[in-house]
Design a protein around this motif. Structure first.
Motif, short mmCIF file in Angstrom:
data_model
loop_
_atom_site.label_atom_id
_atom_site.label_comp_id
_atom_site.label_asym_id
_atom_site.label_seq_id
_atom_site.Cartn_x
_atom_site.Cartn_y
_atom_site.Cartn_z
N CYS A 1 50.56 -29.44 -80.31
CA CYS A 1 49.29 -29.91 -79.54
C CYS A 1 48.85 -28.47 -79.09
O CYS A 1 49.52 -27.69 -78.58
CB CYS A 1 49.87 -30.65 -78.38
N ILE A 2 47.53 -28.43 -79.25
CA ILE A 2 47.00 -27.05 -78.64
C ILE A 2 46.28 -27.57 -77.61
O ILE A 2 45.54 -28.44 -77.61
CB ILE A 2 45.91 -26.53 -79.75
N VAL A 3 46.54 -26.88 -76.45
CA VAL A 3 46.12 -27.15 -75.13
C VAL A 3 45.28 -26.18 -74.42
O VAL A 3 45.75 -24.83 -74.44
CB VAL A 3 47.13 -27.65 -74.37
N ASN A 4 44.31 -26.31 -73.97
CA ASN A 4 43.57 -25.37 -73.17
C ASN A 4 43.47 -25.81 -71.53
O ASN A 4 42.95 -26.82 -71.44
CB ASN A 4 41.82 -25.18 -73.54
N VAL A 5 44.36 -24.89 -70.78
CA VAL A 5 44.26 -25.29 -69.46
C VAL A 5 43.77 -24.48 -68.45
O VAL A 5 43.93 -22.91 -68.87
CB VAL A 5 45.45 -25.72 -68.96
N HIS A 6 43.46 -24.59 -67.31
CA HIS A 6 43.25 -23.51 -66.25
C HIS A 6 44.73 -23.01 -66.11
O HIS A 6 45.94 -23.81 -66.01
CB HIS A 6 42.76 -24.40 -65.00
N PRO A 7 44.91 -21.81 -65.74
CA PRO A 7 46.38 -21.22 -65.67
C PRO A 7 46.90 -21.96 -64.33
O PRO A 7 48.17 -21.83 -64.20
CB PRO A 7 46.00 -19.64 -65.24
N GLN A 8 46.19 -22.58 -63.32
CA GLN A 8 46.81 -23.18 -62.15
C GLN A 8 47.71 -24.24 -62.42
O GLN A 8 48.56 -24.90 -62.02
CB GLN A 8 45.99 -23.73 -61.15
N ALA A 9 47.73 -24.82 -63.82
CA ALA A 9 48.53 -25.87 -64.56
C ALA A 9 49.61 -25.36 -65.13
O ALA A 9 50.48 -26.09 -65.33
CB ALA A 9 47.62 -26.59 -65.47
N LEU A 10 49.79 -23.96 -65.25
CA LEU A 10 50.99 -23.54 -65.78
C LEU A 10 52.35 -23.87 -65.09
O LEU A 10 53.30 -24.19 -66.09
CB LEU A 10 50.74 -22.01 -66.07
N LYS A 11 52.21 -23.74 -64.08
CA LYS A 11 53.55 -23.98 -63.31
C LYS A 11 54.04 -25.43 -63.53
O LYS A 11 55.13 -25.69 -63.78
CB LYS A 11 53.38 -23.96 -61.69
#
Ligand SMILES: Nc1ncnc2c1ncn2[C@@H]1O[C@H](COP(=O)(O)OP(=O)(O)OP(=O)(O)O)[C@@H](O)[C@H]1O
Length: 593
Positions: A481-491
C-alpha cells in the motif's frame, strides 16, 4: 588367574597399544603368584583395565602421534642460508642464471618471505611472557593474583578509579570483549597493587594510567581480587532495566564521547550517529552501557550513555523553543491544507477530483510535545506474507503524489493506494470501494473518536478520511500500500500494527528545484484553479516547510530521498521498495510483541 571383580574394558575403549597389552598380560600371568598385598594388586589391575584408563591412554597416543607427524621446519634460519648461498654464488657471477638467481633471492619480497618463515619456524608469533617476579608466590597472602596481559595494538579494555575507602586504585570497569575481559582474570573492584613491578598503592590514578600507557609488550598487574561483599554491592547496583543484554537498539541522537564531560573515560567511549544500530552488550552500570556498532568488526565494546542518563539529559535540555515544543511551528503545519485524491490508481483516465480540507490530527498531536526518544530496541525483519505499507511524507508540492502514481502504474497488481472513506452519499455512477468507501456520518464519527482514522477532514459538510483498516486490507491482500499522509499521522501509523516504512521526500536545493520543475513544467497542485507553474516564493516555502518537517519528524523516517530529477528519484524509491520486500530491515521489536 583372573579376578572376577576386575572391570573388563569395552571393545571400543580397549587400547591395542602393544606396550599396554604386554603389561596387562604379564599382570594376568603373575596372578596368584603375587606375594605382596592383594589389595594393591587388585587396585592396579582395576586401574589398568578400566575403560577410563584406556581412553586416556588412547588420547595420549593420539596427541603424541599428532606431535610427531607435524611438519617441522628444515631450517630455523633460512635467511642465513640464503645469505650464505648468495655469497657463495658470487664466485660464479659470470653465469647469467646464477646472477639472475642472486637477483631474485635478494629482492625485498623474497627477503620478507624468508623472514616470515623464520619467525614462524621459531614460534615467534606466540607471546613470550616473562617469568614471575622472584618470590611472587610467597609474597603477601594467597588472595593476591598476578595477571599478565600482552599489550597489542588494542587498548587494555578496562578503566580504573580511586577508591577512598581502600585508599588505592581499583578496576572501575571492564569493557566487554576487550583484552582485560578476554583474559577472564581482571574484574571490577580488583584493587591494583602493582603495575610492572611498580608499587601503585596510594598513587594517583593518572600516574597509573601513564604507567600503563608507557609500558610495551606485556603488562604485569598485581591485583587483590574484589571481596565478595564488594562484588555483591556492585551486583545490587546493576541496572534494573528489563532490556536483556545482547539487544540491538536504533539511536535517536548523535554521540561523541570526547564532547561528553561526564563520561568516566572518553577513550573507552563509542561515538555514533543518529540512526546507527548498536549492539548493547552490557548494562551493568545504570548510567553507562557498553555497546558495539552493529556489523562492525573488533571485539571491544565502547561506553555510551544509558537510556536513563540520556533521557535525563534530554529532559533537562528540552526548552520551549526546541522544535518538539515549538507551538508556532506546529501551527504552520495546521494551516497547510490536505488534499484527498478521489482515485486510487490515479492514471486510469477519469476526471480527477481533489478536495481541499483542513487537516485534523487526533492524539498524534501529542507526540511532538512529550516524547523523548533516545534508543529504540530493534530487530531485523522481512515481511513475507503481508508487505509493509510505504508511507511518503514531505512538504506539499514536493512530488509525493507523482511518485505514488508512477509506482502504482508500474505494477497495479502489486502496488495500491489506500481508498479513502467519505460520509458523502454515493452518486448513482459510483461504486463502493472504488473511489471511496461510503459510510454514514455517525459511523465515521465514531470511528474517528476510536482513533481508527489516520487523518480526516470535512469538506462541504461531508467527512473524508483514510482509515488504518483500509491500509491493512491492502497489505492482507499481499499488496504494497502506497500512502501519502501528513506527518502528524506518523505516530499513529507507527503505533498501529501496520509496520509502515516511512520515506521522507525531501525538496532539493533551490537551484535544483527551480531547474527540475522548469524542465518538467511542474504544476502547483492538480485542481483547475491552481494549474500554474511554481512561483519562486512557493519553492522557497516548500524548502522551508520541508526543513521544519524534518526537524520535527525525522525520528520517524526510515529513509530520505531527494526529489530532484524525477526519473532518478523514482528509481531510488523503487529500489527501496524492492529491497524492503527481500532484505531484512531493522524494525522496533515492540512491533512484534
Ligand atoms: N522530481 C520532480 N521533478 C519535477 N517535477 C516534479 C517532481 N516531482 C513532482 N513533480 C511535479 O510537481 C508537481 C507537484 O507534484 P505532486 O502533486 O506529486 O506533489 P505532492 O508532494 O503530492 O504535493 P501535494 O500534496 O500538494 O499534491 C506535479 O506537477 C509533479 O508532476
Amino acid at each position: 588367574m583372573r579376578n572376577d571383580n576386575m572391570p573388563v574394558p569395552t571393545d571400543n575403549m580397549n587400547s591395542n597399544d602393544p606396550a599396554l597389552l604386554r603389561l596387562l598380560g604379564s599382570l594376568t600371568e603373575l596372578g596368584g603368584g603375587f606375594c605382596g598385598r592383594q589389595d594393591d594388586f587388585m587396585f592396579l589391575q582395576n586401574v589398568l583395565a578400566s575403560p577410563e584408563f584406556h581412553a586416556l591412554f588412547n588420547a595420549h597416543n593420539a596427541v603424541k602421534e599428532y606431535g610427531e607427524n607435524q611438519c617441522n621446519p628444515v631450517s630455523l634460519d633460512s635467511t642465513g642460508v640464503m645469505t650464505d648461498l648468495c655469497n657463495d654464488m658470487l664466485n660464479f657471477a659470470m653465469i647469467p642464471e646464477v646472477r639472475e638467481l642472486c637477483f631474485l633471492l635478494t629482492r625485498p619480497h623474497m627477503r620478507a618471505l624468508f623472514d616470515s618463515h623464520d619467525q614462524l619456524a621459531n614460534g615467534e608469533y606466540i607471546p613470550q611472557l616473562p617469568d614471575l617476579p622472584l618470590g611472587a608466590e610467597e609474597q603477601e597472602d594467597s588472595s593476591v593474583k598476578i595477571v599478565r596481559l600482552v599489550k597489542g595494538n588494542e587498548p587494555l579494555g578496562a578503566t580504573i578509579k580511586w577508591d577512598d575507602v581502600l585508599n588505592s586504585v581499583v578496576i572501575a570497569r571492564v569493557m566487554h570483549g576487550g583484552a582485560a575481559d578476554r583474559s577472564g582474570l581482571i574484574h571490577v573492584g580488583d584493587v591494583v597493587h602493582e603495575v610492572n613491578g611498580v608499587d601503585v598503592r596510594g598513587r594517583d590514578p593518572d600516574e597509573v594510567v601513564s604507567l600503563l600507557t608507557s609500558s610495551d609488550g606485556t603488562i604485569t598487574f598485581k591485583l587483590v581480587p574484589a571481596d565478595v561483599e564488594t562484588r555483591n554491592a556492585m551486583e545490587s547496583q546493576k541496572s534494573c532495566e528489563i532490556i536483556p543484554t545482547q539487544v540491538r537498539v536504533k539511536t535517536y541522537f548523535e554521540y561523541n564521547p570526547y564532547n561528553d564531560n561526564a563520561i568516566p573515560c572518553p577513550e573507552a567511549g563509542l561515538s555514533f550517529k543518529k540512526g546507527d544500530v548498536l549492539h548493547i552488550v552490557n548494562q551493568d552500570d545504570p548510567m553507562w552501557w557498553q555497546a558495539r556498532r552493529e556489523g562492525e568488526k573488533g571485539p571491544r565494546a565502547g561506553l555510551i550513555p544509558s537510556r536513563l542518563l540520556q533521557e535525563r539529559r534530554q529532559a533537562l535540555n528540552k526548552c520551549p523553543t526546541t522544535p518538539f515544543g515549538n507551538r508556532s511551528t506546529e501551527l504552520a503545519y495546521q494551516r497547510s491544507s490536505l488534499r484527498i485524491s478521489t482515485r486510487s490508481g490515479g492514471l486510469r483516465g477519469s476526471k480527477r477530483k481533489i478536495k481541499k480540507i483542513m487537516y485534523q490530527a487526533r492524539k498524534s498531536d501529542e507526540f511532538s510535545h512529550h516524547e523523548i526518544m533516545t534508543y529504540e530496541e530493534v530487530i531485523p525483519y522481512v515481511a513475507t506474507e503481508h508487505p509493509r505499507p510505504i508511507v511518503l511524507v514531505g512538504p506539499p508540492g514536493v512530488g509525493r503524489n507523482e511518485l505514488k502514481r508512477r509506482i502504482i502504474a508500474t505494477n497495479p497488481d502489486h502496488y495500491q493506494a489506500a481508498i479513502p472513506h467519505t460520509s458523502r452519499p454515493k452518486k448513482w455512477a459510483e461504486e463502493d470501494g472504488k473511489e471511496y468507501y461510503y459510510i454514514d456520518r455517525s459511523t465515521m464519527e465514531e470511528a474517528i473518536r476510536g482513533n481508527r482514522f489516520l487523518e480526516y477532514g470535512e469538506y462541504k459538510g461531508n467527512l473524508y478520511g483514510t482509515s488504518i483498516e483500509t491500509i491493512k486490507r491492502v497489505s492482507k491482500a499481499g499488496k504494497v500500500c502506497i500512502v501519502n499522509v501528513h506527518p502528524q499521522a506518523l505516530k499513529m501509523l507507527r503505533d498501529s500494527d501496520l509496520k509502515p516504512y516511512i520515506i521522507y521526500v525531501k525538496p532539493p536545493p533551490l537551484d535544483v528545484l527551480r531547474e527540475t520543475r522548469q524542465v518538467h513544467k511542474s504544476k502547483v497542485g492538480q485542481d483547475k484553479n491552481a494549474n500554474r507553474l511554481f512561483s519562486e516564493e512557493e519553492m522557497v516555502d516548500m524548502i522551508q516547510v520541508g526543513m521544519r518537517m524534518e526537524a520535527l519528524y525525522k525520528n520517524y523516517f526510515d529513509a530520505v530521498i531527494v526529489s530532484d530529477e524525477l526519473t532518478r528519484t523514482y528509481n531510488e524509491l523503487m529500489g527501496i521498495t524492492r529491497k524492503l520486500e527481500v532484505e531484512p530491515q531493522w524494525i522496533p521489536s515492540a512491533w512484534l510483541r
